[in-house]
Design a protein around this motif. Sequence first.
Motif, PDB file in Angstrom:
ATOM      1  N   LEU A 229       0.833  -1.205   0.000  1.00 20.94           N
ATOM      2  CA  LEU A 229       0.000   0.000   0.000  1.00 20.94           C
ATOM      3  C   LEU A 229       0.865   1.250   0.000  1.00 20.94           C
ATOM      4  N   ARG A 230       1.871   1.281   0.849  1.00 24.33           N
ATOM      5  CA  ARG A 230       2.760   2.445   0.900  1.00 24.33           C
ATOM      6  C   ARG A 230       3.502   2.622  -0.432  1.00 24.33           C
ATOM      7  N   GLU A 231       3.896   1.504  -1.043  1.00 27.67           N
ATOM      8  CA  GLU A 231       4.609   1.581  -2.312  1.00 27.67           C
ATOM      9  C   GLU A 231       3.715   2.149  -3.406  1.00 27.67           C
ATOM     10  N   SER A 232       2.452   1.713  -3.437  1.00 23.09           N
ATOM     11  CA  SER A 232       1.534   2.195  -4.467  1.00 23.09           C
ATOM     12  C   SER A 232       1.227   3.678  -4.287  1.00 23.09           C
ATOM     13  N   LEU A 233       1.181   4.143  -3.037  1.00 21.36           N
ATOM     14  CA  LEU A 233       0.874   5.551  -2.792  1.00 21.36           C
ATOM     15  C   LEU A 233       2.017   6.475  -3.223  1.00 21.36           C
ATOM     16  N   LYS A 234       3.229   5.938  -3.320  1.00 19.63           N
ATOM     17  CA  LYS A 234       4.362   6.763  -3.751  1.00 19.63           C
ATOM     18  C   LYS A 234       4.212   7.229  -5.195  1.00 19.63           C
ATOM     19  N   THR A 235       3.418   6.491  -5.984  1.00 19.35           N
ATOM     20  CA  THR A 235       3.312   6.795  -7.414  1.00 19.35           C
ATOM     21  C   THR A 235       2.118   7.689  -7.750  1.00 19.35           C
ATOM     22  N   ARG A 236       1.369   8.147  -6.743  1.00 21.73           N
ATOM     23  CA  ARG A 236       0.220   8.990  -7.053  1.00 21.73           C
ATOM     24  C   ARG A 236       0.697  10.288  -7.701  1.00 21.73           C
ATOM     25  N   PRO A 237      -0.003  10.779  -8.713  1.00 17.09           N
ATOM     26  CA  PRO A 237       0.490  11.891  -9.525  1.00 17.09           C
ATOM     27  C   PRO A 237       0.584  13.217  -8.783  1.00 17.09           C
ATOM     28  N   GLU A 238      -0.350  13.520  -7.899  1.00 20.47           N
ATOM     29  CA  GLU A 238      -0.352  14.801  -7.197  1.00 20.47           C
ATOM     30  C   GLU A 238      -0.161  14.561  -5.707  1.00 20.47           C
TER      31      GLU A 238
END
Length: 289
Positions: A229-238
């Motif tokens: 989950l933390r890894e996926s949140l790093k890629t959020r665009p804004e």
Amino acid sequence: MNRRSIVPVLAALLLSPLAAAPGHAADRTLFERVKGWEIERDAGATDNHPCIVSKSWKDKNDGNAENAIVFAFMDDAVAISLGYQNWTWDKDESVTIPLLIDDKVVNPKSTWTGDGAILATKLPATMMARLVPAKKIVLRFKDGPAWFELAGLPEAMESLKRCEAASVPANPPAAAMPSDGHMKAYAFGIMTQDVIKECDVKTTGVQRAAVDAKVAILKPEMTPVDAPLRESLKTRPERCPPHAAAAATFEENLQAFVAQPIDDFVAMMDRKEAEKTAAAEKKAAEGKL
């Protein structure tokens, strides 16, 4: 009750019936002292919460009567034990009384179990989000309130996290998957922590402490999904609110996250998302006419 410290008795009574197996009290060792609080670790514990937080003080305006408070933690609850040297409760006496955090009633009929100088209860773990930034916890008796100070609790909770991180079992049991709602709240909490650190947004110390407390409360059940989950949140665009309207929405959602129980916050966010989707679908349908 004699004049010796009531904290060891308080902790033993708390841990035995409410939080841990009898006999573990003798295995507790001091981990840290922080802002007047003691954080202790139970060497015999096998769960994710082997540490307790306690504080005691003497009230010079009450004949130096000793007061104490102890928190012990479980995955979904916190056991609280309050001690006042001049109390004389019968063993297992049930006491129903209003519970206040600072000056606000959070439960008009909270139930406590007495034993001599001690009252103990269990509350939902989510209640810590309200207790951490507060100044005091209060029991309102008919003949006047009994209050227990919470100053320094945010720093004590940070120490608690370090204590628990240093006490992870070698072979922890497999964790169940968390609910979708709690994952949403946890993701929001992580993103909010990032925004507070990285972006120019308005927050208060109380809000920041409350966000950290809620993330800490949710973290144990997030073990199976925390890293991805933390890894996926790093890629959020804004990563920061791109304009004033977005910043205002962030501040509104932050206040709701801090003020509401976790499940109520998730329900509110789901309702907002449904309303947004319905509005978009209506607009699209009108455009086809």
